[in-house]
Write a protein that holds these residues in place. Sequence first.
Motif, PDB file in Angstrom:
ATOM      1  N   ARG A 114       0.854  -1.195   0.000  1.00  0.00           N
ATOM      2  CA  ARG A 114       0.000   0.000   0.000  1.00  0.00           C
ATOM      3  C   ARG A 114       0.884   1.236   0.000  1.00  0.00           C
ATOM      4  N   THR A 141       2.200   7.008  10.950  1.00  0.00           N
ATOM      5  CA  THR A 141       1.222   6.270  11.765  1.00  0.00           C
ATOM      6  C   THR A 141       0.681   5.063  11.011  1.00  0.00           C
ATOM      7  N   ASP A 142       0.353   5.249   9.748  1.00  0.00           N
ATOM      8  CA  ASP A 142      -0.139   4.120   8.956  1.00  0.00           C
ATOM      9  C   ASP A 142       0.921   3.048   8.790  1.00  0.00           C
ATOM     10  N   SER A 190       0.736  -0.916   9.743  1.00  0.00           N
ATOM     11  CA  SER A 190       0.758  -1.925   8.682  1.00  0.00           C
ATOM     12  C   SER A 190       1.972  -2.833   8.747  1.00  0.00           C
ATOM     13  N   GLN A 205       2.033   5.996   2.523  1.00  0.00           N
ATOM     14  CA  GLN A 205       1.574   5.834   3.896  1.00  0.00           C
ATOM     15  C   GLN A 205       2.266   6.851   4.795  1.00  0.00           C
ATOM     16  N   THR A 206       1.537   7.320   5.774  1.00  0.00           N
ATOM     17  CA  THR A 206       2.137   8.174   6.795  1.00  0.00           C
ATOM     18  C   THR A 206       2.873   7.320   7.816  1.00  0.00           C
ATOM     19  N   THR A 247       3.778  11.675   3.757  1.00  0.00           N
ATOM     20  CA  THR A 247       3.664  10.304   3.266  1.00  0.00           C
ATOM     21  C   THR A 247       5.008   9.812   2.759  1.00  0.00           C
TER      22      THR A 247
END
Length: 513
Positions: A324, A330-331, A335, A327-328, A362
Amino acid sequence: MPHPTTHPHYSPSASRPDFSPPEATTDSHTTLQGLACLPKPAADLVLLGDLTGRYATGSYSRLASGGRTVTLRADRQGAAEHGHRITAAIACHVARVGGSLDQLIRLLLHPEHEGGRHARTIALRSGQSRALDYIRRVWTNAVQTVSTAMALGSRDHVYELLAALRDRIETTPWRGERGRTALRVLRAHLNFAETAGGPLHHASERQTAEEAGISRTTLRAVYETVLKPCGWLRRLRVGHGREGSTWYLTLGSPRRHMALTVVSRSRTTQFPPDPALEEWTTPETGMAPDIDSTVLGRLMSHDAFAHHGLGSAALMIISALHARPDQTITDLIASSSVSRATTYRALQRLAGLGLVHHHGETWTLAPRAREGLGRFPRSAQPPLDMQPARGWDEIALRSGTAGTAARRKALHAAERALYQKALERLAEHRSRALVIVHNGRPVLVPAVRPDEVPAAWQAADGRVLDPATGRAADGWRMATDGRLILITPADQRTYDELAAAHTQALSEWESTA
């Protein structure tokens, strides 16, 4: 062959098949009524035994030390292994239809059932209690196997099962360094399973360590502390000689897998969180894990991701960004199941190598980062302080881990050679020689044996020369320690038994003369 399932095999007691009532445990009519609840192949196996020889494969033979020929086992040893396989198969059939231990005992100890011959032989030789203990052990293993068993009807069903297992691996939080290492090992076994075409596959420890890019010591620790306790893997048979161990991948229970706990080192200085102080109420990792395990499986054996290289944390981040993009922090923490501090360090190092880009808040992979090229597109220019790597080999050179996989393979090859030599010594029934130190140097003193022969009887190719005719004696060969060894398909005696037989034959010859 057992196959994994997610459904328990037990059923309510009211729906269990009545193999035989308690008041008539040996009545043939009631036993046949119970056999009717089993599938026809299972009922035939109980009544008639293994007529087709399906469970006899490998029971009466074994691979020779050279790995090219097959030698026969003793009849009693082969029959015992064959009978054990039949007993285990019957136990699995009974457990699969919801039977009980008492019903299995009645089937196996019935005097007219050929499938229970092995259990009745144990009862005759060692007593009834010993036979019952044996049946209980077989039943326990059968319950464990059937409780995680699923019947695979077609090849498409196998692919669906492996895909479901891959999805669960990718969506399970693998926290900590040991958890990430366990993921590499599990992905290596999934590669073997996909090659074998099913969850049942064969792999040795050295082969798995090379595939996962870790050492054998780390591999064994992961087996015992993570994968086996959490139900990801089962070792059905320990490997011997040139045969690897037999492994079985299983979906198991999601609750067991999600409750992955990493065993900490002893005497640690860290303390668990205090609920009263509201410490660590919600973990920052593992909230929404999502990685691409295919990318992880392709890169994990490279030197760039060795222990002192980029490591498993960078491997998880690359796999998460490939699954994916954009992504930041936090993401990405959620993940990849990597902690915040480790994520920052790994991203900073990957950015320095030109493998990831930072756009605002990101992060994304650089073009062709999967192939190890950290080059930038023409529209984007790297910072002046950044030196993008040209490939994974260059990253390994910068990290000082280049050649780790080659050295590991060389070490494993040397260990295999020594192991094969040890197997050859055991096949020759050789005993340990005595070593003494004389004038500062070790001297080999072979043990005195009655079958030791003079050097004139030894041929250059290892055969034994007949002193009367000067020709090679058929069926005999010379061991490397200068002692005669008789090689016949039916001869499975130990070295001491061979020596005793030689002494007895020599004594009889002298008395006759």
